[in-house]
Write a protein that holds these residues in place. Structure first.
Motif, mmCIF file in Angstrom:
data_model
loop_
_atom_site.group_PDB
_atom_site.id
_atom_site.type_symbol
_atom_site.label_atom_id
_atom_site.label_comp_id
_atom_site.label_asym_id
_atom_site.label_seq_id
_atom_site.Cartn_x
_atom_site.Cartn_y
_atom_site.Cartn_z
ATOM 1 N N THR A 84 0.824 -1.209 0.000
ATOM 2 C CA THR A 84 0.000 0.000 0.000
ATOM 3 C C THR A 84 0.858 1.260 0.000
ATOM 4 O OG1 THR A 84 -1.778 -1.166 1.191
ATOM 5 C CG2 THR A 84 -1.808 1.243 1.232
ATOM 6 N N VAL A 85 1.865 1.297 0.871
ATOM 7 C CA VAL A 85 2.717 2.494 0.961
ATOM 8 C C VAL A 85 3.527 2.678 -0.319
ATOM 9 C CG1 VAL A 85 4.661 3.542 2.181
ATOM 10 C CG2 VAL A 85 2.831 2.417 3.470
ATOM 11 N N ALA A 86 4.173 1.606 -0.776
ATOM 12 C CA ALA A 86 5.014 1.708 -1.978
ATOM 13 C C ALA A 86 4.172 2.027 -3.209
ATOM 14 C CB ALA A 86 5.801 0.412 -2.185
ATOM 15 N N GLY A 87 3.065 1.311 -3.375
ATOM 16 C CA GLY A 87 2.226 1.525 -4.548
ATOM 17 C C GLY A 87 1.580 2.901 -4.555
ATOM 18 N N PHE A 93 3.110 9.793 -7.611
ATOM 19 C CA PHE A 93 4.117 10.544 -8.366
ATOM 20 C C PHE A 93 3.902 10.381 -9.866
ATOM 21 C CE2 PHE A 93 8.450 11.115 -10.113
ATOM 22 C CZ PHE A 93 8.678 12.413 -9.679
ATOM 23 N N LEU A 94 3.673 9.153 -10.318
ATOM 24 C CA LEU A 94 3.472 8.914 -11.747
ATOM 25 C C LEU A 94 2.167 9.535 -12.243
ATOM 26 C CD1 LEU A 94 4.637 5.193 -12.057
ATOM 27 C CD2 LEU A 94 5.890 7.249 -12.714
ATOM 28 N N THR A 95 1.108 9.459 -11.429
ATOM 29 C CA THR A 95 -0.166 10.043 -11.824
ATOM 30 C C THR A 95 -0.068 11.557 -11.930
ATOM 31 O OG1 THR A 95 -1.372 8.235 -10.740
ATOM 32 C CG2 THR A 95 -2.611 10.242 -11.224
ATOM 33 N N ALA A 96 0.615 12.176 -10.954
ATOM 34 C CA ALA A 96 0.788 13.626 -10.982
ATOM 35 C C ALA A 96 1.632 14.051 -12.182
ATOM 36 C CB ALA A 96 1.434 14.109 -9.689
ATOM 37 N N PRO A 149 0.808 -3.372 -11.493
ATOM 38 C CA PRO A 149 -0.423 -3.226 -12.279
ATOM 39 C C PRO A 149 -1.336 -2.096 -11.821
ATOM 40 C CG PRO A 149 -0.021 -5.540 -11.792
ATOM 41 C CD PRO A 149 0.937 -4.746 -10.960
ATOM 42 N N GLY A 150 -1.260 -1.690 -10.569
ATOM 43 C CA GLY A 150 -2.183 -0.670 -10.068
ATOM 44 C C GLY A 150 -1.615 0.730 -9.990
ATOM 45 N N LEU A 151 -0.426 0.938 -10.542
ATOM 46 C CA LEU A 151 0.219 2.240 -10.389
ATOM 47 C C LEU A 151 -0.552 3.354 -11.090
ATOM 48 C CD1 LEU A 151 4.038 1.447 -10.753
ATOM 49 C CD2 LEU A 151 2.767 2.003 -8.674
ATOM 50 N N LEU A 191 3.574 20.476 -7.380
ATOM 51 C CA LEU A 191 3.208 19.467 -6.371
ATOM 52 C C LEU A 191 2.644 20.081 -5.083
ATOM 53 C CD1 LEU A 191 5.836 16.568 -6.509
ATOM 54 C CD2 LEU A 191 3.433 16.524 -7.154
ATOM 55 N N PRO A 192 3.244 21.141 -4.517
ATOM 56 C CA PRO A 192 2.662 21.712 -3.292
ATOM 57 C C PRO A 192 1.241 22.230 -3.467
ATOM 58 C CG PRO A 192 4.920 22.473 -3.570
ATOM 59 C CD PRO A 192 4.545 21.777 -4.843
ATOM 60 N N LEU A 193 0.872 22.579 -4.698
ATOM 61 C CA LEU A 193 -0.481 23.085 -4.949
ATOM 62 C C LEU A 193 -1.480 21.963 -5.200
ATOM 63 C CD1 LEU A 193 0.418 26.059 -7.345
ATOM 64 C CD2 LEU A 193 -0.135 26.174 -4.899
#
Length: 296
Positions: A84-87, A93-96, A149-151, A191-193
């Protein structure tokens, strides 16, 4: 200035609205209270009296069966927390980053890539190609088969991209004038916003990884890599199998497992930690999902 009549009407509206929201909240809370109460009741009490707000014939038998092998459920908890934490961290990060690129007006192919992402929500390869791909990548009994698969989720990317529409372009343009590159702009300014959107997508990702069991069933055979949900799924199946054998007259050497209370105990064990997490992200979650829904 509001008249006395308007103030009275507003006060009455607040009272009625508060009562309605409070009633709906109680109705939403009631099933969970019944689950917790039932998990501490005996199987005989559940069968005889049904569910109640307070435990009848208080018993810890269901939890004793759930924690029959404490080291294994401890391993499952540890694995699920890691997944959960790693994913969630990597997925956020990848989604942003993906949402940021798709929102860049100077990216000539952003609409084409957005279409490719959207296309995958309509059509997919299915289970067989996915399984063959994982086997070709030697993902059998590999923790990455749970995380990778869920990233990325198209739904999460769209939420992130729509939220970024509310960030003024002047922020990035002024940073470029000062000599900042794209990575500095993204990490230090964008990212901060994104806290509301990150909290929203992070909660979705965390729930997805915490409840993950299907990929574990397909690709994991080593109990040391089991997720919590799949471990509890196996535990419940074993209890049901014992009940079937007893019903057929087979001597299993054990008492009949309390299947009903065991289901309730499993629910509490599986959902408790994620419920405790929600209050910390609630204010960001509400803001993020609202903005992500109406912008675009």
């Amino acid at each position: 200035m509001a008249t006395k009549m308007e103030m009275r009407e507003r006060r009455m509206l607040n009272v009625v609205g508060g009562l309605i929201v409070g009633l709906v909240s109680l109705l939403c809370l009631l099933p969970f209270v019944l689950v917790v109460s039932g998990s501490f009741s005996s199987q005989a009490a559940i069968v005889k009296y049904g569910y109640s707000l307070l435990p009848r014939e208080f018993s810890l038998e269901a939890y004793k069966l759930v924690f029959t092998v404490p080291e294994r459920i401890g391993i499952a908890y540890r694995n699920t927390i890691f997944y959960t934490v790693a994913g969630t961290a990597l997925g956020l990060f990848l989604t942003a980053m993906t949402g940021y690129v798709l929102n860049r007006k100077d990216f000539a192919w952003r609409n084409a890539f957005a279409f490719f992402f959207y296309f995958t929500t309509l059509f997919s390869g299915g289970l067989v190609p996915s399984y063959l791909l994982m086997m070709a990548l030697h993902m059998k009994n590999n923790p990455l088969v749970i995380v990778l698969p869920g990233l990325l989720s198209v739904f999460n990317i769209l939420i992130m991209r729509n939220f970024m529409n509310s960030i003024p372009d002047a922020i990035s343009e002024s940073a470029k004038v000062d000599g900042a590159n794209d990575i500095v702009i993204f990490v230090k300014l964008i990212l901060p916003l994104l806290k509301p959107a990150l909290a929203t997508v992070g909660l979705f990702l965390a729930l997805s990884y915490w409840n993950s069991w299907y990929n574990c069933m397909l690709y994991i055979s080593d109990y040391r890599l089991y997720t919590l949900q799949y471990y509890l799924y196996n535990t419940l199946n074993k209890a049901e199998e014992i009940r079937r054998l007893i019903a057929l007259g087979v001597d299993t050497g054990n008492e009949t497992p309390p299947s009903e209370t065991m289901k309730l105990a499993l629910t509490c064990v599986a959902t408790g930690p994620i419920i405790l997490l929600y209050p910390f992200v609630q204010k960001y979650f509400v803001k993020g999902i609202t903005i992500g829904a109406v912008k675009g």
